[in-house]
Design a protein around this motif. Sequence first.
Motif, PDB file in Angstrom:
ATOM      1  N   ASP A 175       9.124  -0.089 -10.622  1.00 20.26           N
ATOM      2  CA  ASP A 175       7.802  -0.235 -11.496  1.00 20.26           C
ATOM      3  C   ASP A 175       7.992  -1.165 -12.859  1.00 20.26           C
ATOM      4  N   TYR A 176       9.351  -1.322 -13.394  1.00 17.58           N
ATOM      5  CA  TYR A 176       9.422  -1.873 -14.503  1.00 17.58           C
ATOM      6  C   TYR A 176       9.318  -3.433 -14.374  1.00 17.58           C
ATOM      7  N   THR A 177       9.907  -3.717 -13.088  1.00 16.37           N
ATOM      8  CA  THR A 177      10.035  -4.969 -12.783  1.00 16.37           C
ATOM      9  C   THR A 177       8.367  -5.582 -12.572  1.00 16.37           C
ATOM     10  N   CYS A 192       9.602 -17.141  -9.137  1.00 13.68           N
ATOM     11  CA  CYS A 192      10.600 -17.399  -8.171  1.00 13.68           C
ATOM     12  C   CYS A 192      11.557 -16.408  -8.061  1.00 13.68           C
ATOM     13  N   THR A 193      11.879 -16.068  -6.874  1.00 10.56           N
ATOM     14  CA  THR A 193      12.751 -14.938  -6.535  1.00 10.56           C
ATOM     15  C   THR A 193      13.751 -15.022  -5.294  1.00 10.56           C
ATOM     16  N   GLY A 202       8.967  -7.007  -6.964  1.00  6.18           N
ATOM     17  CA  GLY A 202       8.085  -6.266  -7.915  1.00  6.18           C
ATOM     18  C   GLY A 202       7.612  -7.460  -9.164  1.00  6.18           C
ATOM     19  N   PRO A 203       8.310  -8.498  -9.493  1.00  6.79           N
ATOM     20  CA  PRO A 203       7.848  -9.314 -10.517  1.00  6.79           C
ATOM     21  C   PRO A 203       6.603  -9.942  -9.997  1.00  6.79           C
ATOM     22  N   MET A 204       6.748 -10.431  -8.638  1.00  9.06           N
ATOM     23  CA  MET A 204       5.682 -11.201  -8.041  1.00  9.06           C
ATOM     24  C   MET A 204       4.417 -10.150  -7.972  1.00  9.06           C
ATOM     25  N   PRO A 235      11.319 -11.383   4.009  1.00  9.00           N
ATOM     26  CA  PRO A 235      10.700 -11.714   2.761  1.00  9.00           C
ATOM     27  C   PRO A 235       9.617 -10.754   2.433  1.00  9.00           C
ATOM     28  N   ASN A 236       9.056 -10.730   1.201  1.00 11.51           N
ATOM     29  CA  ASN A 236       7.885  -9.892   1.040  1.00 11.51           C
ATOM     30  C   ASN A 236       6.709 -10.612   1.014  1.00 11.51           C
ATOM     31  N   PRO A 237       5.703  -9.862   1.394  1.00 16.23           N
ATOM     32  CA  PRO A 237       4.380 -10.631   1.862  1.00 16.23           C
ATOM     33  C   PRO A 237       3.582 -11.356   0.583  1.00 16.23           C
ATOM     34  N   ILE A 238       4.233 -11.170  -0.712  1.00 11.45           N
ATOM     35  CA  ILE A 238       3.514 -11.910  -1.617  1.00 11.45           C
ATOM     36  C   ILE A 238       3.913 -13.546  -1.716  1.00 11.45           C
TER      37      ILE A 238
END
Length: 466
Positions: A175-177, A192-193, A202-204, A235-238
């Motif tokens: 949640d913090y990210t 970019c991750t 999370g950041p995305m 990969p995450n979907p974002i």
Amino acid sequence: MNQIQASSAGKPATVSARISPMGGLDILSRNEVARLRGASDSGLHALLRRCALAVLTSGNIGDDPRAILEQYPDFDIQVLQQDRGIKIELSHAPAQAFVDGQIIRGINELLVAVVRDIVYVSTQLEQVGSGLDGSAGLTESVFDILRNARILAPHIDPNLVVCWGGHSISREEYDYTKLVGYQLGLRWLDICTGCGPGAMKGPMKGATIAHAKQRRLPNRYIGVTEPGIIAAESPNPIVNHLVIMPDIEKRLEAFVRIGHGIIVFPGGVGTAEEILYLLGILLHPDNAGIPFPLIFTGPRESAAYFEQIDHFLRLTLGDEVAAHYQIIVDDPASVARAMVKGLDKVRQNRLDTKDAFFFNWALRIPLEFQLPFRPSHEAMRALQLHRDRPRHELAADLRRAFSGIVAGNVKEEGVQAIERHGPFDIDGDADIMRALDKLLRAFVQQHRMKLPGGTAYVPCYRIVTH
């Protein structure tokens, strides 16, 4: 015509389909198509199948490199050459990648990225041959792959923030990210991750909301991965720009060449590897004076984690290493403001030195940080973890030690090596070994080695203590 196979006997539902690629891959040569088909000597089809399946299960939470292939043993992918371009034929593909029989557009684009990068690396870069032997040649290869993937964006002020951190993190840390990503997005920064779950997602996710509030388009959510990682972490979907580098060293170089600043969230051995890679480069005398903002951050609950990291870095590389990073705990807005301030220095430096905004050519990356490290029991035992070495050289071998543990944890080749020959031995100066052992024990206790669930974590390494 798409065919949907319902799940049976505990097997997941699958879809067989022939799709038109979206996202910038219109044609391939006959030779390129042939290299991707069947069980050729190049081994490209097995690589394509493994990476494609990871993309088609985008959003899955897992870190077992064998689990997805075991779940979809009949999956196959073929690239077909047709008069009007190419088609991608999927057999027994995960149904979750489709809606009403049609592949999700974002997954289609990521699938195209897989085909594009595997083809490009295997054909174009092979033709360069011995040109890749030197440091400059290896950097050129990183540049070529990123340019071919359309990652490099000229005419944009420095605004790309690389976010590193673990895939196995607590809910509070995740949640913090998102909160940090939200603050970055409000300030019109791109993300970019490593493209996987946890601190890579999370950041995305936070930035998407902030970008929507700012009515900002287009937005870049870049995922940089490599075959051994993507097979274990889908990969995450974002992610809307995916690039698959051929090895971990080129992946790490891509991060520091295209990123204008880096934020590190809590993580495990992979995050420690990334930290040591960057700090080893920044400690090199040729890079003195080149601004590169680096911030360690997490929620209040993670303060002890960064104390451990800070202690380990100071013990192994000297107290001077702390001048290259800030630690900001539980304050997402301060993190974003500090990053913006750092990016202003990067922009001015690039203008003063006439370096490109889109690729950090000026940064000297020594060859020992670029040559692929193949973790084996012999290679791990041969690491020179001694304090009498130049700091950037010690950092390079410490990075390799963590890279070997990553391989033993989640990469197919490393997992098989551990199964055959037992854990890797890591040896070096006694105080470094004690500090390393303490840090790794903390990672295990905090469930940072592997995602929780299943059997208890069994270390793939053995620290040799004296």
